[in-house]
Design a protein around this motif. Structure first.
Motif, mmCIF file in Angstrom:
data_model
loop_
_atom_site.group_PDB
_atom_site.id
_atom_site.type_symbol
_atom_site.label_atom_id
_atom_site.label_comp_id
_atom_site.label_asym_id
_atom_site.label_seq_id
_atom_site.Cartn_x
_atom_site.Cartn_y
_atom_site.Cartn_z
ATOM 1 N N HIS A 225 10.132 0.676 -48.989
ATOM 2 C CA HIS A 225 10.373 2.069 -48.686
ATOM 3 C C HIS A 225 9.885 3.226 -49.894
ATOM 4 O O HIS A 225 9.428 4.012 -49.663
ATOM 5 C CB HIS A 225 11.887 2.395 -48.840
ATOM 6 C CG HIS A 225 12.357 3.772 -47.963
ATOM 7 N ND1 HIS A 225 13.733 3.929 -47.892
ATOM 8 C CD2 HIS A 225 11.747 4.721 -47.483
ATOM 9 C CE1 HIS A 225 13.659 5.390 -47.631
ATOM 10 N NE2 HIS A 225 12.431 5.566 -47.036
ATOM 11 N N ALA A 226 10.093 2.622 -51.210
ATOM 12 C CA ALA A 226 9.772 3.435 -52.329
ATOM 13 C C ALA A 226 8.219 3.418 -52.382
ATOM 14 O O ALA A 226 7.613 4.452 -52.653
ATOM 15 C CB ALA A 226 10.023 2.716 -53.608
ATOM 16 N N MET A 227 7.435 2.274 -52.001
ATOM 17 C CA MET A 227 6.002 2.661 -51.850
ATOM 18 C C MET A 227 5.491 3.452 -50.789
ATOM 19 O O MET A 227 4.594 4.172 -50.902
ATOM 20 C CB MET A 227 5.325 1.180 -51.808
ATOM 21 C CG MET A 227 5.477 0.097 -52.893
ATOM 22 S SD MET A 227 4.756 0.705 -54.421
ATOM 23 C CE MET A 227 3.121 0.040 -54.057
ATOM 24 N N LEU A 228 6.165 3.503 -49.637
ATOM 25 C CA LEU A 228 5.734 4.303 -48.460
ATOM 26 C C LEU A 228 6.308 5.757 -48.967
ATOM 27 O O LEU A 228 5.169 6.499 -48.518
ATOM 28 C CB LEU A 228 6.666 3.913 -47.307
ATOM 29 C CG LEU A 228 6.403 4.641 -45.854
ATOM 30 C CD1 LEU A 228 4.699 4.464 -45.621
ATOM 31 C CD2 LEU A 228 7.183 4.342 -44.532
ATOM 32 N N GLU A 229 7.231 6.021 -49.604
ATOM 33 C CA GLU A 229 7.258 7.486 -50.032
ATOM 34 C C GLU A 229 6.270 7.963 -51.069
ATOM 35 O O GLU A 229 5.888 9.089 -50.803
ATOM 36 C CB GLU A 229 8.631 7.481 -50.990
ATOM 37 C CG GLU A 229 9.140 8.803 -51.392
ATOM 38 C CD GLU A 229 9.353 9.915 -50.458
ATOM 39 O OE1 GLU A 229 9.156 11.073 -50.819
ATOM 40 O OE2 GLU A 229 9.361 9.635 -49.139
#
Length: 376
Positions: A279-283
């Protein structure tokens, strides 16, 4: 009410025996700060729990290492009637004590340090800080005047008088500090950096990313540090009584829509919001993306939507390759699959443990090996 045995048990659970925080947790009557709270009641609704009405349940809840939701949308549990069933997202809570202690420990507090604590909430985290530093060295801040007033009163009932201020953490902070620890997730760090004294330390999570950044201020007004090998999820900062309307309308609009692109996905459907590193990388790849996930038996469906009109839906039975529908200006599921391919190929993602350079304008620049990204 006999609470000390419960507080001592909680302290033993969330702190090492030699920790300076053990006495603080053991000596804080957490139930005073959470007399009422909300619990999920199904179908997105919340049910009120009244502590004085059930003392044993109150003690169990207050002295467990869990977060207790105290506000849903604009509705605070303190003012609610027993039959109310509000729906919406939590906007304030009593944070789980173990997480509060971890965040404060990341601050490397020392005797005489002036601490700015963003996110007063119930006031319980402020009480722990006062135990450690003394009331004269603690300033607690929250955007909600009701929360600051209630926290001030509850702290005063315990003989504590730290400075408690109503302010918007997305703007300038009231004062300057040796340490700033945020119990809400920040989007841009310019305001908090400006309030940090030279050499001071910032500890915060970032909105939508579940990462903990620790950084020390440099002479140029920026800061350098790391993304800790630790993680946490906090509510995002807000500027009003509740968050802007969530992505429910966006999800509804694309729930069953046929995509402009229809393909077979490479990886099983994932609940992205629960896969914190992904999720962090997608953000970082698509700032502002919202996630939704449902399971019906073995059928899994995930949606991604973005305010720019981009959307994706992936659906499959259990771990079979999903049917992926995508539309709008960007292909969000394609971006997600690139991240998951990197995870599979390299055995991990680079965000945790990365170096962080925060420039004076509040933007975070991450780097680890050959990977780099910016945020905020």
């Amino acid at each position: 009410m006999e609470w000390k045995t419960h507080a001592e048990r909680l302290a033993a659970e969330v702190t090492p025996a030699v920790s300076r925080w053990r006495d603080a947790v053991a000596g804080t009557p957490r139930h005073v700060f959470v007399p009422r709270w909300w619990e999920p009641a199904g179908d997105g609704a919340w049910a009120l729990r009244d502590g004085p009405g059930d003392a044993s349940a109150w003690l169990r809840a207050a002295y467990s290492d869990t977060s207790l939701v105290t506000r849903v949308g604009p509705r605070h549990a303190d003012d609610a009637s027993p039959d109310e069933r509000p729906s919406g997202v939590p906007t304030s809570s009593g944070t789980m004590p173990g997480l509060v202690v971890r965040m404060l420990r990341h601050g490397l507090l020392y005797d005489g340090a002036d601490l700015g604590l963003i996110g007063t909430g119930t006031g319980a985290s402020t009480a722990l800080a006062v135990h450690r530093l003394g009331a004269g060295h603690v300033t607690a801040m929250d955007v909600d005047p009701y929360l600051t007033e209630a926290a001030t009163a509850r702290l005063a009932s315990l003989g504590m008088s730290p400075r408690v201020v109503t302010c918007d953490a997305t703007e300038s902070l009231p004062g300057d500090f040796d340490r700033i620890v945020s119990m809400v997730a920040l989007r841009n760090l310019a305001g908090v950096l400006a309030a940090l004294r030279p050499g001071g330390r910032l500890v915060t999570t970032l909105a939508r990313m579940h990462v903990i950044v620790t950084a020390d201020k440099e002479p140029d007004g920026g800061a350098r540090g790391v993304v800790e090998w630790d993680r946490a999820g906090f509510m995002r900062t807000r500027t009003g009584s509740t968050y802007p309307s969530d992505a429910g309308e966006l999800f509804a609009a694309v729930r069953d829509r046929a995509g402009e692109d229809v393909t077979e996905g490479r990886y099983p459907v994932l609940n992205v919001a629960e896969a914190w590193d992904v999720h962090a990388m997608l953000e970082l790849a698509a700032p502002g993306v919202e996630c939704h996930y449902e399971e019906r038996g073995e059928q899994r469906t995930a949606w991604l939507v973005h305010p720019d009109g981009s959307w994706a839906r992936a659906s499959a039975t259990w771990i079979r390759p999903p049917a992926v529908h995508q539309g709008g200006p960007r292909r969000l599921w394609t971006a997600l699959e690139r991240i998951r391919h990197r995870l599979n190929a390299e055995g991990g993602l680079p965000i945790y443990g990365s170096r962080v350079h925060i420039t004076p304008d509040g933007v975070c620049h991450f780097a680890r090996g050959r990977w780099s990204a910016s945020y905020g």
